[in-house]
Design an enzyme around this catalytic site. Sequence first.
Site, PDB file in Angstrom:
ATOM      1  N   ASP A 109     -27.582  11.827   3.095  1.00 31.80           N
ATOM      2  CA  ASP A 109     -28.322  10.865   3.912  1.00 31.80           C
ATOM      3  C   ASP A 109     -29.771  11.340   4.038  1.00 31.80           C
ATOM      4  O   ASP A 109     -30.042  12.530   4.233  1.00 31.80           O
ATOM      5  CB  ASP A 109     -27.665  10.752   5.294  1.00 31.80           C
ATOM      6  CG  ASP A 109     -28.141   9.534   6.062  1.00 31.80           C
ATOM      7  OD1 ASP A 109     -27.328   8.603   6.272  1.00 31.80           O
ATOM      8  OD2 ASP A 109     -29.328   9.505   6.469  1.00 31.80           O
ATOM      9  N   ILE A 110     -30.696  10.399   3.975  1.00 28.29           N
ATOM     10  CA  ILE A 110     -32.126  10.727   4.052  1.00 28.29           C
ATOM     11  C   ILE A 110     -32.523  11.181   5.458  1.00 28.29           C
ATOM     12  O   ILE A 110     -33.549  11.836   5.641  1.00 28.29           O
ATOM     13  CB  ILE A 110     -32.955   9.498   3.608  1.00 28.29           C
ATOM     14  CG1 ILE A 110     -34.314   9.908   3.073  1.00 28.29           C
ATOM     15  CG2 ILE A 110     -33.078   8.460   4.716  1.00 28.29           C
ATOM     16  CD1 ILE A 110     -35.048   8.787   2.343  1.00 28.29           C
ATOM     17  N   ASN A 161     -20.214   1.910   9.732  1.00 31.69           N
ATOM     18  CA  ASN A 161     -20.784   0.983  10.699  1.00 31.69           C
ATOM     19  C   ASN A 161     -20.759  -0.431  10.123  1.00 31.69           C
ATOM     20  O   ASN A 161     -20.988  -0.620   8.927  1.00 31.69           O
ATOM     21  CB  ASN A 161     -22.225   1.395  11.021  1.00 31.69           C
ATOM     22  CG  ASN A 161     -22.287   2.759  11.686  1.00 31.69           C
ATOM     23  OD1 ASN A 161     -21.421   3.109  12.472  1.00 31.69           O
ATOM     24  ND2 ASN A 161     -23.310   3.538  11.351  1.00 31.69           N
ATOM     25  N   GLY A 215     -24.252  -0.893  14.415  1.00 35.21           N
ATOM     26  CA  GLY A 215     -25.322   0.030  14.033  1.00 35.21           C
ATOM     27  C   GLY A 215     -25.549   0.122  12.535  1.00 35.21           C
ATOM     28  O   GLY A 215     -26.133   1.088  12.052  1.00 35.21           O
ATOM     29  N   GLN A 216     -25.095  -0.900  11.801  1.00 36.89           N
ATOM     30  CA  GLN A 216     -25.285  -0.871  10.345  1.00 36.89           C
ATOM     31  C   GLN A 216     -26.715  -1.256  10.003  1.00 36.89           C
ATOM     32  O   GLN A 216     -27.182  -2.335  10.403  1.00 36.89           O
ATOM     33  CB  GLN A 216     -24.306  -1.843   9.668  1.00 36.89           C
ATOM     34  CG  GLN A 216     -24.405  -1.800   8.151  1.00 36.89           C
ATOM     35  CD  GLN A 216     -23.435  -2.763   7.459  1.00 36.89           C
ATOM     36  OE1 GLN A 216     -22.785  -3.586   8.098  1.00 36.89           O
ATOM     37  NE2 GLN A 216     -23.347  -2.651   6.149  1.00 36.89           N
ATOM     38  N   SER A 217     -27.408  -0.375   9.271  1.00 42.63           N
ATOM     39  CA  SER A 217     -28.794  -0.671   8.890  1.00 42.63           C
ATOM     40  C   SER A 217     -28.925  -0.954   7.399  1.00 42.63           C
ATOM     41  O   SER A 217     -29.912  -1.573   6.985  1.00 42.63           O
ATOM     42  CB  SER A 217     -29.722   0.482   9.295  1.00 42.63           C
ATOM     43  OG  SER A 217     -29.336   1.674   8.660  1.00 42.63           O
ATOM     44  N   HIS A 271     -20.689   1.759   3.219  1.00 39.80           N
ATOM     45  CA  HIS A 271     -20.839   3.206   3.033  1.00 39.80           C
ATOM     46  C   HIS A 271     -20.090   3.923   4.146  1.00 39.80           C
ATOM     47  O   HIS A 271     -19.988   3.427   5.266  1.00 39.80           O
ATOM     48  CB  HIS A 271     -22.315   3.620   3.018  1.00 39.80           C
ATOM     49  CG  HIS A 271     -23.108   3.116   4.183  1.00 39.80           C
ATOM     50  ND1 HIS A 271     -23.591   1.835   4.266  1.00 39.80           N
ATOM     51  CD2 HIS A 271     -23.501   3.724   5.333  1.00 39.80           C
ATOM     52  CE1 HIS A 271     -24.246   1.672   5.398  1.00 39.80           C
ATOM     53  NE2 HIS A 271     -24.209   2.809   6.076  1.00 39.80           N
ATOM     54  N   HIS A 285     -20.065   7.427   6.219  1.00 38.85           N
ATOM     55  CA  HIS A 285     -20.781   8.652   6.556  1.00 38.85           C
ATOM     56  C   HIS A 285     -19.757   9.787   6.645  1.00 38.85           C
ATOM     57  O   HIS A 285     -18.729   9.636   7.321  1.00 38.85           O
ATOM     58  CB  HIS A 285     -21.451   8.536   7.928  1.00 38.85           C
ATOM     59  CG  HIS A 285     -22.476   7.444   8.052  1.00 38.85           C
ATOM     60  ND1 HIS A 285     -23.832   7.704   8.071  1.00 38.85           N
ATOM     61  CD2 HIS A 285     -22.355   6.104   8.189  1.00 38.85           C
ATOM     62  CE1 HIS A 285     -24.496   6.560   8.223  1.00 38.85           C
ATOM     63  NE2 HIS A 285     -23.623   5.580   8.308  1.00 38.85           N
TER      64      HIS A 285
HETATM   65  P1  DGP Z   1     -26.048   2.767   8.614  1.00 42.51           P
HETATM   66  O1  DGP Z   1     -27.051   2.814   9.726  1.00 42.51           O
HETATM   67  O2  DGP Z   1     -24.625   3.050   9.056  1.00 42.51           O
HETATM   68  O3  DGP Z   1     -26.179   1.479   7.825  1.00 42.51           O
HETATM   69  O4  DGP Z   1     -26.426   3.969   7.648  1.00 42.51           O
HETATM   70  C1  DGP Z   1     -27.427   3.878   6.690  1.00 42.51           C
HETATM   71  C2  DGP Z   1     -27.843   5.279   6.369  1.00 42.51           C
HETATM   72  O5  DGP Z   1     -28.586   5.245   5.169  1.00 42.51           O
HETATM   73  C3  DGP Z   1     -28.742   5.911   7.421  1.00 42.51           C
HETATM   74  O6  DGP Z   1     -28.063   7.021   8.016  1.00 42.51           O
HETATM   75  C4  DGP Z   1     -29.971   6.378   6.653  1.00 42.51           C
HETATM   76  C5  DGP Z   1     -29.544   6.256   5.209  1.00 42.51           C
HETATM   77  N1  DGP Z   1     -30.604   5.858   4.298  1.00 42.51           N
HETATM   78  C6  DGP Z   1     -31.449   4.803   4.452  1.00 42.51           C
HETATM   79  N2  DGP Z   1     -32.275   4.729   3.402  1.00 42.51           N
HETATM   80  C7  DGP Z   1     -31.929   5.753   2.563  1.00 42.51           C
HETATM   81  C8  DGP Z   1     -32.425   6.181   1.307  1.00 42.51           C
HETATM   82  O7  DGP Z   1     -33.357   5.621   0.707  1.00 42.51           O
HETATM   83  N3  DGP Z   1     -31.836   7.278   0.758  1.00 42.51           N
HETATM   84  C9  DGP Z   1     -30.800   7.931   1.374  1.00 42.51           C
HETATM   85  N4  DGP Z   1     -30.293   8.993   0.755  1.00 42.51           N
HETATM   86  N5  DGP Z   1     -30.308   7.541   2.560  1.00 42.51           N
HETATM   87  C10 DGP Z   1     -30.872   6.458   3.146  1.00 42.51           C
END
Ligand code: DGP
Length: 113
Positions: free
Chosen positions: A30-31, A86, A92-94, A99, A101
């Site tokens: 995760d970033i 999520n 809280g899904q962004s 996916h 976690h």
């Molecule tokens: P959620 O909020 O459950 O939809 O999780 C999305 C996750 O994705 C969040 O924890 C941050 C991660 N994320 C967003 N953009 C990127 C990206 O460009 N690269 C990576 N590795 N993770 C990302």
Amino acid sequence: MSDCLFCKIAAGEIPADIVLETDDILAFRDIDPQAPTHVLVIPRQHFDNVSDLTRDDKDLAARVLSATAEVAQLETLERGYRVVTNVGSDGGQSVRHVHFHVLGGRGLTWPPG
Ligand code: DGP
């Protein structure tokens, strides 16, 4: 989906720190890590979220869940870890690509916020 961030990561169009990769599954860091280990496990195939998985997808869904356990093993999370998915805005899904976690490496509190 052409405008989906995780589809682009799955296609290698956007770089990611990959932990595990198969023909149909990808796991990458995760970033914005929320724990010492924070890995996202995705099917390469696009689904908006876990609500879009049906009985027809059961084999793929099982492989994705199995990959979360494999990630935990690779990351030596022998003390335990959490798998979270999520769904939608209240969940809280962004990123709209299903996916899971995998979080670990510290004690995690419950309930989540
Ligand atoms: P959620 O909020 O459950 O939809 O999780 C999305 C996750 O994705 C969040 O924890 C941050 C991660 N994320 C967003 N953009 C990127 C990206 O460009 N690269 C990576 N590795 N993770 C990302």
